[in-house]
Design a protein around this motif. Structure first.
Motif, PDB file in Angstrom:
ATOM      1  N   LEU A 236      -7.096   0.954  -0.815  1.00 59.94           N
ATOM      2  CA  LEU A 236      -7.412   2.285  -1.311  1.00 59.94           C
ATOM      3  C   LEU A 236      -6.779   2.504  -2.680  1.00 59.94           C
ATOM      4  O   LEU A 236      -5.664   2.056  -2.946  1.00 59.94           O
ATOM      5  N   THR A 237      -7.481   3.203  -3.544  1.00 60.10           N
ATOM      6  CA  THR A 237      -6.958   3.490  -4.881  1.00 60.10           C
ATOM      7  C   THR A 237      -6.205   4.814  -4.934  1.00 60.10           C
ATOM      8  O   THR A 237      -5.434   5.057  -5.876  1.00 60.10           O
ATOM      9  N   SER A 238      -6.419   5.661  -3.938  1.00 56.63           N
ATOM     10  CA  SER A 238      -5.731   6.959  -3.936  1.00 56.63           C
ATOM     11  C   SER A 238      -5.755   7.525  -2.525  1.00 56.63           C
ATOM     12  O   SER A 238      -6.395   6.983  -1.621  1.00 56.63           O
ATOM     13  N   GLY A 239      -5.053   8.650  -2.366  1.00 55.81           N
ATOM     14  CA  GLY A 239      -5.044   9.325  -1.079  1.00 55.81           C
ATOM     15  C   GLY A 239      -3.985   8.782  -0.147  1.00 55.81           C
ATOM     16  O   GLY A 239      -3.213   7.889  -0.484  1.00 55.81           O
ATOM     17  N   GLN A 240      -3.948   9.309   1.058  1.00 54.03           N
ATOM     18  CA  GLN A 240      -3.002   8.908   2.087  1.00 54.03           C
ATOM     19  C   GLN A 240      -3.752   8.174   3.189  1.00 54.03           C
ATOM     20  O   GLN A 240      -4.594   8.761   3.858  1.00 54.03           O
ATOM     21  N   PRO A 241      -3.479   6.892   3.384  1.00 49.91           N
ATOM     22  CA  PRO A 241      -4.200   6.146   4.428  1.00 49.91           C
ATOM     23  C   PRO A 241      -3.999   6.779   5.796  1.00 49.91           C
ATOM     24  O   PRO A 241      -2.905   7.239   6.131  1.00 49.91           O
ATOM     25  N   GLN A 242      -5.051   6.770   6.594  1.00 45.10           N
ATOM     26  CA  GLN A 242      -5.010   7.344   7.929  1.00 45.10           C
ATOM     27  C   GLN A 242      -5.337   6.271   8.968  1.00 45.10           C
ATOM     28  O   GLN A 242      -6.186   5.408   8.740  1.00 45.10           O
TER      29      GLN A 242
ATOM     30  N   ARG B 183      -1.144  -0.469  -4.785  1.00 46.98           N
ATOM     31  CA  ARG B 183       0.204  -0.915  -5.135  1.00 46.98           C
ATOM     32  C   ARG B 183       0.871  -1.604  -3.952  1.00 46.98           C
ATOM     33  O   ARG B 183       1.533  -2.636  -4.101  1.00 46.98           O
ATOM     34  N   ASP B 184       0.687  -1.061  -2.756  1.00 48.43           N
ATOM     35  CA  ASP B 184       1.277  -1.668  -1.568  1.00 48.43           C
ATOM     36  C   ASP B 184       0.680  -3.042  -1.304  1.00 48.43           C
ATOM     37  O   ASP B 184       1.392  -3.991  -0.963  1.00 48.43           O
ATOM     38  N   TYR B 185      -0.632  -3.164  -1.445  1.00 47.50           N
ATOM     39  CA  TYR B 185      -1.289  -4.459  -1.263  1.00 47.50           C
ATOM     40  C   TYR B 185      -0.743  -5.483  -2.263  1.00 47.50           C
ATOM     41  O   TYR B 185      -0.435  -6.621  -1.896  1.00 47.50           O
ATOM     42  N   ASP B 186      -0.608  -5.060  -3.513  1.00 47.15           N
ATOM     43  CA  ASP B 186      -0.151  -5.992  -4.548  1.00 47.15           C
ATOM     44  C   ASP B 186       1.275  -6.459  -4.297  1.00 47.15           C
ATOM     45  O   ASP B 186       1.593  -7.646  -4.494  1.00 47.15           O
ATOM     46  N   GLN B 187       2.150  -5.551  -3.877  1.00 45.69           N
ATOM     47  CA  GLN B 187       3.559  -5.927  -3.707  1.00 45.69           C
ATOM     48  C   GLN B 187       3.830  -6.579  -2.352  1.00 45.69           C
ATOM     49  O   GLN B 187       4.485  -7.623  -2.281  1.00 45.69           O
ATOM     50  N   TYR B 188       3.308  -5.989  -1.311  1.00 47.98           N
ATOM     51  CA  TYR B 188       3.575  -6.481   0.051  1.00 47.98           C
ATOM     52  C   TYR B 188       2.785  -7.746   0.371  1.00 47.98           C
ATOM     53  O   TYR B 188       3.345  -8.726   0.890  1.00 47.98           O
ATOM     54  N   TYR B 189       1.499  -7.775   0.055  1.00 48.36           N
ATOM     55  CA  TYR B 189       0.640  -8.880   0.473  1.00 48.36           C
ATOM     56  C   TYR B 189       0.514  -9.952  -0.610  1.00 48.36           C
ATOM     57  O   TYR B 189       0.922 -11.098  -0.412  1.00 48.36           O
TER      58      TYR B 189
END
Length: 483
Positions: free
Chosen positions: A47-53, A72-78
């Motif tokens: 997702l590019t924005s918002g709060q994942p549900q 950002r989470d995908y790029d850093q974590y994965y």
């Protein structure tokens, strides 16, 4: 009965009545259906924005709970810490490790966030089983949130020797996080030994081997247990898939293309850990040293794309395309292409049928936790005319499949000689090797793997904080006192 909660980086798509993506998905899903439970993990959406549900889907007694990741989470974590740092380090490629402190912070942040998403879905008696290197800090995050449930962890990839793990700057934080689990599962005894070696020599902890086969560990103020649990397949199911596909389009096309030539078959994700370049060069050496193989043998390499947005994977694809083109340029004739290099995905049933139609299974990773392709290749063979498995000693499967021709993937001449031996092996020897390996595969199928781990995890009761009867030798080595 307690529910089983499976936590993995991705939740495998399961469609009733259709073949599952792999043995792990089948084994885990079977357990969930038996006990009732939940499979929790990333949906694959970025997702590019918002709060994942969280999205909840009910399939009988099983709840699939999936959630997207922000870019950002995908790029850093994965992409970052999981696959640019941990994956190469755990596969003994310290030269490819890329470390960024912000990526590690993101890896920990996402694990904490995912754990927080799961907490409201948990019940007090749930048993939680976390899978693989993406989620090493997951139990630590659950404990910080007050979760007291039994939590197990299974590592599907190798656990590296201490001197290799030290190349990862936050190695101590990672091992400390692992000690928040109640039970750790590794693919092989060497992986378990590597972890215990770190505990004793780098973490000043203690280990003791128990009569039931588990290892008791005390480190970082925690008490936990660890064991080796080699993952398997359902060999008879694979055999049925292979037999059903014998007359299918894929096998017919292969036979028509190769005009009765012998087939060496490899199937791997496109990954630098798989030893693909070395494998191509060993086939070239076979053609160099054994002229009778020319125009009589074809090597089929199926390498589906993976992690195509990482530079290391783009590089290996270019190298393989270059190597296959060079080798084919040297040896090809008007009616024969030595290497068929296929960069696409096939259904599991099609692969099983192709395994059955081939004369040699060529599985030579530089390092692999288990390698289920090796087990599926053996399972797919015709009992009356089985092929031969050429297998790297650095695949976890080599600990069990002793009927294979075991090779060192860095020994190009040795692999070429093994291919020549496999192609010329008489039927009686092929049958004996096949029977030996099929017996092992049936004895330790994926249900046995799953049930052993779940039995040991469910028996973990009130062991945290229990003092262990350990003593240190004068050299700082831990000795367990049994009894």
């Amino acid at each position: 009965m307690s529910r089983l909660i499976i936590v993995s980086n991705r939740v495998a798509p399961i469609s009733e009545g259709l073949p599952a993506a792999g043995g792990l998905a089948v084994g885990v899903y079977d357990a969930l259906k038996e006990t009732g439970g939940m499979w929790f993990g990333w949906s694959g959406d970025i997702l590019t924005s918002g709060q994942p549900q969280i999205k909840l889907e009910e399939h009988g007694p099983v709840t699939f709970a999936t959630i997207g990741l922000l870019r950002r989470d995908y790029d850093q974590y994965y992409r970052g810490f999981s696959n640019a740092t941990l994956w190469p380090a755990f596969h003994y490629r310290a030269d490819l490790v890329q470390y960024d402190r912000h990526d590690f912070e993101g890896y920990c942040r996402v694990n904490t966030w995912l754990a927080q998403q799961l907490v409201p879905l948990l019940r007090d008696d749930d048993v939680i089983w976390v899978h693989d290197y993406h989620l090493i800090p997951f139990a630590q995050a659950l404990r910080a949130a007050g979760v007291k449930n039994r939590i197990g962890f299974f590592l599907h990839i190798p656990f590296p020797a201490s001197q290799v793990l030290l190349a990862v700057p936050p190695h101590r934080e990672l091992v400390q996080a692992l000690c928040s689990f109640d039970l750790l599962g590794f693919q092989t005894k060497p992986d378990l030994r590597a972890f215990c070696d770190y505990i004793v020599n780098e973490a000043s902890g203690a280990v003791a081997h128990q009569p039931d086969g588990l290892t008791r560990i005390e480190a970082f103020g925690q008490t936990l247990f660890a064991g080796d649990y080699p993952i398997g397949v359902y060999p008879d199911e694979v055999a049925e898939l292979a037999k059903a596909g014998e007359r299918g389009k894929a096998v017919r096309t292969l036979k028509e293309t190769l005009h009765g030539r012998k087939v060496i078959m490899s199937v791997d994700r496109l990954d630098y850990s798989k030893g693909l370049v070395e494998r191509f060069r060993a086939f070239e050496r076979l053609l160099d040293h054994h002229s009778t193989a020319r125009n009589n043998v074809s090597f089929v390499q199926i390498a589906p794309p993976t992690r195509a947005d990482l530079h290391a994977y783009q590089d290996i694809r270019l190298r393989l395309e270059s190597e296959s083109g060079r080798i084919n340029g040297r040896f090809a004739e008007l009616d024969w292409t030595p290497i068929l290099y296929i960069h696409r995905q096939y259904e599991r049933a099609v692969l099983a049928a192709l395994f059955r139609a081939s004369h040699v299974g060529y599985v030579t990773p530089l390092r692999d936790g288990m390698n289920l392709v090796a087990k599926e290749y053996v399972s797919a063979q015709d009992p009356e005319n089985p092929g031969v498995l050429v297998l790297s000693r650095f695949a976890g499967a080599a600990q069990e499949l002793t009927g294979a021709l075991i090779v060192n993937p860095l020994d190009i001449d040795g692999m070429a000689d093994a291919l020549a031996t496999a192609l010329a092996m008489p039927l009686a020897e092929r049958e004996a090797r096949y029977r030996d390996m099929m017996g092992q595969l049936r004895e330790n199928n994926v249900s046995v793997w799953r049930d052993r781990f779940m039995r040991d995890l469910t028996q973990m009761v009130a062991r945290r904080g229990v003092a262990l009867p350990f003593a240190k030798t004068a050299h700082g080595e831990a000795q367990g006192q049994q009894g």
